[in-house]
Design a protein around this motif. Structure first.
Motif, short mmCIF file in Angstrom:
data_model
loop_
_atom_site.label_atom_id
_atom_site.label_comp_id
_atom_site.label_asym_id
_atom_site.label_seq_id
_atom_site.Cartn_x
_atom_site.Cartn_y
_atom_site.Cartn_z
N GLU A 96 0.83 -1.20 0.00
CA GLU A 96 0.00 0.00 0.00
C GLU A 96 0.86 1.24 0.00
O GLU A 96 1.95 1.25 0.57
CB GLU A 96 -0.93 -0.02 1.21
CG GLU A 96 -1.89 -1.21 1.17
CD GLU A 96 -2.97 -1.12 2.22
OE1 GLU A 96 -3.54 -0.03 2.39
OE2 GLU A 96 -3.25 -2.15 2.85
N THR B 139 -3.78 9.00 -2.10
CA THR B 139 -3.63 8.16 -3.30
C THR B 139 -4.97 7.98 -4.00
O THR B 139 -6.03 8.16 -3.40
CB THR B 139 -3.09 6.76 -2.94
OG1 THR B 139 -4.05 6.08 -2.13
CG2 THR B 139 -1.76 6.83 -2.23
N LYS C 49 -7.37 5.35 -5.25
CA LYS C 49 -7.61 3.93 -4.93
C LYS C 49 -8.76 3.41 -5.78
O LYS C 49 -9.82 4.03 -5.83
CB LYS C 49 -7.98 3.75 -3.45
CG LYS C 49 -6.84 3.94 -2.51
CD LYS C 49 -7.25 3.66 -1.08
CE LYS C 49 -6.07 3.92 -0.16
NZ LYS C 49 -6.43 3.81 1.25
N ASN D 65 -10.88 -0.21 -6.47
CA ASN D 65 -11.16 -1.59 -6.12
C ASN D 65 -11.92 -2.24 -7.27
O ASN D 65 -12.91 -1.69 -7.74
CB ASN D 65 -12.02 -1.66 -4.85
CG ASN D 65 -11.26 -1.22 -3.63
OD1 ASN D 65 -10.30 -1.86 -3.24
ND2 ASN D 65 -11.67 -0.12 -3.03
N GLN E 32 -6.99 -4.12 -5.30
CA GLN E 32 -7.07 -2.70 -5.02
C GLN E 32 -5.79 -2.10 -5.58
O GLN E 32 -4.68 -2.44 -5.15
CB GLN E 32 -7.16 -2.38 -3.52
CG GLN E 32 -7.23 -0.87 -3.29
CD GLN E 32 -7.20 -0.48 -1.84
OE1 GLN E 32 -6.14 -0.49 -1.22
NE2 GLN E 32 -8.36 -0.16 -1.30
N GLN F 62 -3.54 1.22 -6.17
CA GLN F 62 -3.31 2.56 -5.63
C GLN F 62 -2.28 3.25 -6.49
O GLN F 62 -1.26 2.66 -6.85
CB GLN F 62 -2.81 2.47 -4.19
CG GLN F 62 -3.79 1.83 -3.26
CD GLN F 62 -3.21 1.67 -1.86
OE1 GLN F 62 -2.14 2.16 -1.54
NE2 GLN F 62 -3.94 0.97 -1.02
N PHE G 101 -0.31 -2.38 -5.55
CA PHE G 101 -1.57 -3.11 -5.50
C PHE G 101 -1.57 -4.09 -4.34
O PHE G 101 -0.52 -4.51 -3.86
CB PHE G 101 -1.81 -3.87 -6.82
CG PHE G 101 -0.93 -5.08 -6.99
CD1 PHE G 101 -1.41 -6.35 -6.68
CD2 PHE G 101 0.37 -4.96 -7.46
CE1 PHE G 101 -0.59 -7.47 -6.81
CE2 PHE G 101 1.19 -6.07 -7.61
CZ PHE G 101 0.70 -7.34 -7.29
N THR H 10 2.04 -2.51 -12.91
CA THR H 10 2.54 -1.44 -12.03
C THR H 10 3.99 -1.09 -12.37
O THR H 10 4.38 0.07 -12.30
CB THR H 10 2.39 -1.81 -10.54
OG1 THR H 10 3.04 -3.07 -10.29
CG2 THR H 10 0.93 -1.87 -10.13
N GLY I 246 -9.46 4.33 -12.77
CA GLY I 246 -8.92 5.35 -11.89
C GLY I 246 -8.45 6.58 -12.63
O GLY I 246 -8.74 7.71 -12.23
#
Length: 148
Positions: free
Chosen positions: A27, A32, A34, A36, A47, A49, A62, A78, A141
């Motif tokens: 995390e 941030t 976020k 989900n 999740q 972030q 994540f 990521t 996001g």
């Protein structure tokens, strides 16, 4: 062993490496973005972030649970988007979705690196949602952030 079998073996090794030793799992601290998301057909949950600064994804991590394809894809994604302009990250996601649908993708603009290991998922339609879960979370996001 044929070249195709060698590539399949290499790709499986890359996927399992990201699954067993995920990059960017955990995390983020502070303010941030976020997101989900889950895949109800197989139970994958994530999740994602992100910290977006100056139009770039400064950081991405994540947490979640799921199959090797889902979690390794999150790890690869990521890694691929950190430091990348939002617009380019969205293009990468579109290209990844096309690759999952078995379409030829132009890798001139974006180097896929480990992500190419997921190319074989296109042969298994039931697993495509597993591979694209983290990417869809990123799209959601970033697109929602632009609205605000």
């Amino acid at each position: 062993m044929s070249l195709g079998n060698q590539l399949d073996t290499l790709y499986r090794q890359v996927i399992m490496d990201h699954y067993k030793s995920p990059r960017n799992r955990g995390e983020l601290e502070g303010d941030t973005l976020k997101i989900n998301m889950n895949n109800p057909t197989c139970g994958d949950r994530i999740q994602l972030q992100m910290i977006v600064e100056d139009g770039k994804i400064a950081q991405a991590k994540f947490v979640g649970e799921g199959c090797s394809i889902s979690l390794s894809s999150a790890s690869m994604m990521t890694e691929a988007v950190k430091g990348v302009p939002v617009e380019d990250a969205l293009k990468m996601s579109e290209m990844f979705s096309d690759m999952m649908l078995g379409k030829d993708v132009d890798t001139e603009n974006f180097e896929l690196e480990d992500i190419e290991a997921l190319k074989g998922v296109a042969k298994f339609p039931a697993r495509i949602k597993c591979a694209t879960l983290a990417w869809k979370a990123m799209e959601k996001g970033l697109n929602d952030e632009e609205v605000e």
